[in-house]
Write an enzyme that holds these catalytic residues in place. Structure first.
Site, PDB file in Angstrom:
ATOM      1  N   TYR A   4      -3.150  -2.976   3.994  1.00  0.00           N
ATOM      2  CA  TYR A   4      -2.755  -3.315   2.604  1.00  0.00           C
ATOM      3  C   TYR A   4      -1.283  -3.668   2.474  1.00  0.00           C
ATOM      4  O   TYR A   4      -0.550  -3.665   3.436  1.00  0.00           O
ATOM      5  CB  TYR A   4      -3.232  -2.282   1.594  1.00  0.00           C
ATOM      6  CG  TYR A   4      -2.801  -0.837   1.696  1.00  0.00           C
ATOM      7  CD1 TYR A   4      -1.752  -0.395   2.478  1.00  0.00           C
ATOM      8  CD2 TYR A   4      -3.496   0.122   0.925  1.00  0.00           C
ATOM      9  CE1 TYR A   4      -1.398   0.935   2.502  1.00  0.00           C
ATOM     10  CE2 TYR A   4      -3.139   1.459   0.949  1.00  0.00           C
ATOM     11  CZ  TYR A   4      -2.092   1.856   1.741  1.00  0.00           C
ATOM     12  OH  TYR A   4      -1.737   3.164   1.758  1.00  0.00           O
ATOM     13  N   GLU A   5      -0.911  -4.072   1.277  1.00  0.00           N
ATOM     14  CA  GLU A   5       0.449  -4.618   1.010  1.00  0.00           C
ATOM     15  C   GLU A   5       0.754  -5.820   1.878  1.00  0.00           C
ATOM     16  O   GLU A   5       1.884  -6.008   2.331  1.00  0.00           O
ATOM     17  CB  GLU A   5       1.529  -3.552   1.236  1.00  0.00           C
ATOM     18  CG  GLU A   5       1.538  -2.439   0.250  1.00  0.00           C
ATOM     19  CD  GLU A   5       1.526  -2.903  -1.193  1.00  0.00           C
ATOM     20  OE1 GLU A   5       2.062  -3.982  -1.475  1.00  0.00           O
ATOM     21  OE2 GLU A   5       0.961  -2.188  -2.033  1.00  0.00           O
TER      22      GLU A   5
END
Lengths: 599, 599
Positions: free
Chosen positions: B441-442
């Site tokens: 993620y990110e």
């Protein structure tokens, strides 16, 4: 979504084209009758079971898990039916001894069957895998009477085998076990003790469970030289093979694990159970190694199977996933909102890594199976001996390198999904969890590396390594006429020299300091694995180069390109591993033990 | 069992001795008042919360998970109380703007606080992490009125922020979002659309949730240049900050995930919710990058925290685990049945790998925090600019390299346990599952690598790389008088040259073929990360060498030995990565897209 189709074309390529299995089989009386039609029927039959019976209960088996209630273990929905399918089709005796109703198929074929099962449902496949290992042990070490009584129902899946080694205080170090075996007047033994992490220790798949248990006689020498092996059925077995009374093998609990949740991992308490000794007193660990060596290869194949299903599922996802644009305009699908993610070089890098390892692992598993077949069945002692040496050398690599790369494959395949890969419904994260255990059990991969570096390399001063490098050089010489193989030949020659020189360095260092063996072991194994996979790829590419011109299927062309990825973007890892090995033991041993701990 | 003690001594070493934080802070008006007593009080206070409040609910939070019933999300037992502890202690505004009730602590300190939280409970820590990111975004881009209204309750933990970017069809490629924002007469907007994977999208920790949402205005340009940013509270907020009516933000479902099970990951449906535009129309993605850059560093620290707790727990296990004998007789504990497993070189190799990365990651996180502080607070424009460039260059490395090595650390620590590591009760397997998401993620780590290679290296033709190598050379020159640093100096100089020459190669190749950027990106990032960690280790070892003679604690001696492990057994990985990068794009692009898929 998750998908699995047995890679039959690639399996046939490995078997028929790379290793020319028919030639191998026709050279040995035990296998000379096996023809390609039989083989294809077996592979296709196995594929059907894997795809249609096992794969559909994989995700649900993980979610449901194994249940332990009222002292009894229940497998997830569908497992019993799948077991029955295998049993009724005779699949559980596929590689079994024909004298006792086994089908007698060679290992270089059965590894491919096992791959399909593991790919489709790893949690389930441990039950048949342990069963097969148990039959191999009994076939090698039990009396004819025991074999007559136990092998046919085990091959038929009416009963099922297990392997009971570990205790709380004794994992890697089996010399520390405390389970006791006391002789009784009737020639049997009373087994008392508690065993940990028993795969398939209890469940509802078969009517009886045949435990193979390590225990110590009252007068046994200390350590690993005082271990004996016992057959301990869950229910006692009458002379006519009908079941007698419960044999006091009680389930203490089941483990809650990261993955393989459909596999029952039990604490088993042997509360004065009746056991039959297998083989000689105090020689049980050696007998158990027959089973362990089988399981080590089998667990290697678990890594491959999970790598394969992870690849296929990720590619199925990639086909539909549109994100961003290809770096070059001519590759863009301007009719769509974005491009399929395989236009991106880095997504391809991940996919090619996974595939390059899977395809090499498949060839390698079959290659190791072939060595086993040769060592067992060939009439020429020189060939038997070569097979034996290669088996010994390659078993730790097959266990550790295939499972390490299999785990990497599941992680890299999961990465291709982005966030979806972290969500349970896609299946990708289950492959990671299921693959992780393969690096740990059947002797951790660190233990495999110690076995390789210590027993298989150092103790014979590199003799087996020379057998291997000579074989590879003979193969490379046979490609000398292929213009497209010149880069392979020169790069592999460099790698062989690196392996030989590193082997000599470690042996020399270990003669002065035994800690050098363990310090070098894992990096050495990984380097050896890469060179071995280089050899596998060279064999595959060599065949493909000879056939690519006249081929319209794209199969050989793809093989050459994936091989090129291995050669250019994976094989260079040996450069780092070499330096890591050469760093030696002092770097690791310098820090005081106390300084590792956090107080 | 699992254990966590905040590594305060090492944190103080990094802050005070390696980077001389007091000197840095005293050079800037915004931080000049911060003294060591304050810093120590903050670290010790954070440690207490992490050890005593968050760590005890980590394993239980994983087992219990987040619940979604009747449209409402409930966090695991203890999470609400832990949130209150952070809120009441003012911890949620630790790095916040003092003008709006934040504590104004510099980033090079707050990264250490974040590490403790992530180590103790990663699933929990995402709530405060997202909240902090939201306040940073608002502080940078919102009007003073909005800041006055929203920052104090967010810093106080009365409300909590989220980040709503992803949609089903738009993950990496945010240009594809379809959530709409229609202007209303009162200056607000009506937000309609569905967002996926919203961390903390709903829960019971705070009385209101402030969503920061990307959406498109009716007349917006296509793609990423047509994205605006909106503040959308769960409950509307009255002028006096009392809560008004429900704002039609509905939870569609929560995700079932591999790990971080205490973190609520929601599908959020904005069913005509009222939103306030933040910043300028169509410039929302740029504003969101302020939050994303913060979160990228924060998620890097998630990798570090999990690596640290994995190390500590594995060492706690190792202390008690006796298996087999040391290779050298003099190392054997003959009073025990077997030796503690740290006598084995390969167990040490794993432990040292984990520790060498953790300690470098800690220094690196603080180093990147320092660059951020300098770029934000320093009065000298040259220094601000240097900080800015280094931040830009290092953010993708901090996100990807720390999380990749953090994941490796959890896996390697789990391996030290043998079979126990696979069983839930020990906690080791949870760290692996919790660390895995940080690579995804990110912006996946592949996306980080593209950002580094494309935007931070290729687009400025290596300018930032030169800024970095110059800084490292200046440091190496400052060690010229240290006899014990000569090996470090010469090996790092080799690595700097390798990095520079590889950078030039990729830039030249990418000028001809844009696919070279993506083809090189991940291996290049890993090589850059290793060189950066070499720099961190050299700085740490240089300090330790100056102090080791007069030290009786063993701290500096251990630092030097762990650094030596990095130098000898980890840094050589650059050799392989260099060759992999040089292999170029064609190897990846040759295989036809169709040939990847399984039909």
């Amino acid at each position: 979504m998750a998908m699995y189709k047995a890679p039959l074309r690639d399996m046939q390529f490995v078997l028929n084209e790379v290793f020319e299995a028919e030639k191998v089989w026709s050279s040995m009386p035990a296998t000379e009758g096996i023809d390609l039609d039989t083989v294809n029927a077996i592979l296709e039959g196995g594929a059907k079971i894997a795809e249609n019976e096992l794969f559909p209960i994989n995700l649900s088996g993980d979610a449901e898990g194994v249940k332990f209630e009222d002292g009894k273990v229940t497998t997830p929905t569908g497992f019993k039916e799948a077991w029955n399918t295998l049993a009724e089709g005779g699949w559980l005796g596929l590689g079994g001894n024909p004298e006792y109703d086994g089908m007698g198929m060679p290992k270089m074929l059965t590894v491919l069957f096992e791959e399909m099962l593991y790919a489709a449902n790893a949690g389930f496949t441990l039950y048949p895998s342990l069963n097969t290992g148990a039959t191999i042990l009994l076939d090698a070490h039990a009396s004819d009477e025991i074999k007559q009584q136990f092998l046919p129902p085990l091959y038929a899946g009416q009963w099922i085998g297990t392997m009971c080694l570990t205790e709380t205080q004794a994992g890697t170090d089996l010399g520390l076990i405390s389970t006791k075996a006391e002789p009784k007047d009737d020639g049997t033994y009373t087994i008392t003790g508690s065993k940990l992490w028993i795969t398939g220790g209890d469940h509802d798949l078969a009517e009886n469970i045949i435990h193979l248990v390590l225990a110590k006689l009252p007068d046994a020498p200390a350590g690993s030289r005082g271990i004996s092996l016992f057959l301990v059925p869950k229910f006692k077995v009458n002379a006519d093979n009908s079941l007698g009374e419960f044999n006091n093998v009680n389930v203490g609990s089941i483990e809650h694990k990261m993955g393989i949740k459909g596999s029952a991992t039990c604490v088993l308490n042997f509360d004065g159970a009746e056991g039959i000794m297998i083989g000689e007193a105090n020689r049980g660990l050696m007998a158990m190694f027959t089973m362990m060596n089988y399981e080590r290869l089998s667990i290697g194949i678990q890594g491959l199977g999970l790598g394969e299903v992870a690849y296929q599922s990720a590619m199925d996802f990639s086909k539909e996933r549109l994100q961003s644009r290809a770096p070059n305009k001519e590759d863009r699908h301007t009719d769509k909102a974005a491009d399929p993610i395989l236009v991106h070089p880095d997504v391809r890098r991940m996919a090619l890594n996974v595939r390059a390892f899977n395809e090499a692992s498949r060839a390698f598993a079959s290659y190791v199976g072939m060595q086993l077949d040769l060592s067992k069945f060939h009439e020429d002692e020189t060939i038997r001996k070569h097979g034996d040496n290669m088996m010994a050398l390659m078993t730790p690599i097959a266990k550790a390198f295939i499972t390490d790369r299999g785990f990497d494959a599941t992680v890299e395949a999961q990465q291709i999904y982005g966030g979806n890969g972290y969500c349970t419904e896609w299946g990708a994260e289950q492959y990671v969890r299921d693959a992780r255990i393969a690096q740990i059990y059947e002797g951790t991969n660190g233990i495999q590396a110690l076995d390789l570096m210590g027993r298989k390399v150092f103790s014979n001063r590199g003799e087996f390594v020379n057998v291997f490098t000579q074989e590879v050089r003979e193969f490379l010489a046979s490609c000398a006429d292929q213009p497209n193989m010149q880069e392979w030949i020169s790069k592999l020659e460099t790698e062989l020299k690196r392996l030989e020189s590193l082997t000599a360095s470690v042996i020399a260092a270990a003669e002065k300091n035994p800690a050098e063996i363990g310090a070098a072991s894992v990096d050495y194994l990984n380097l050896f694995g890469l060179v071995t996979y280089g050899y596998m790829w060279a064999r595959m590419v060599s065949v493909a180069q000879r056939k690519v011109e006249t081929d319209t299927s794209g199969f050989y062309s793809a093989k050459i390109k994936v091989g090129n990825h291995f050669l250019k973007r994976i094989l260079p890892r040996t450069l780092a591993l070499e330096q890591q090995v050469l760093a030696g033991a002092d770097v690791l041993m310098d820090l005081e033990e106390e300084a590792f701990y956090v107080n």
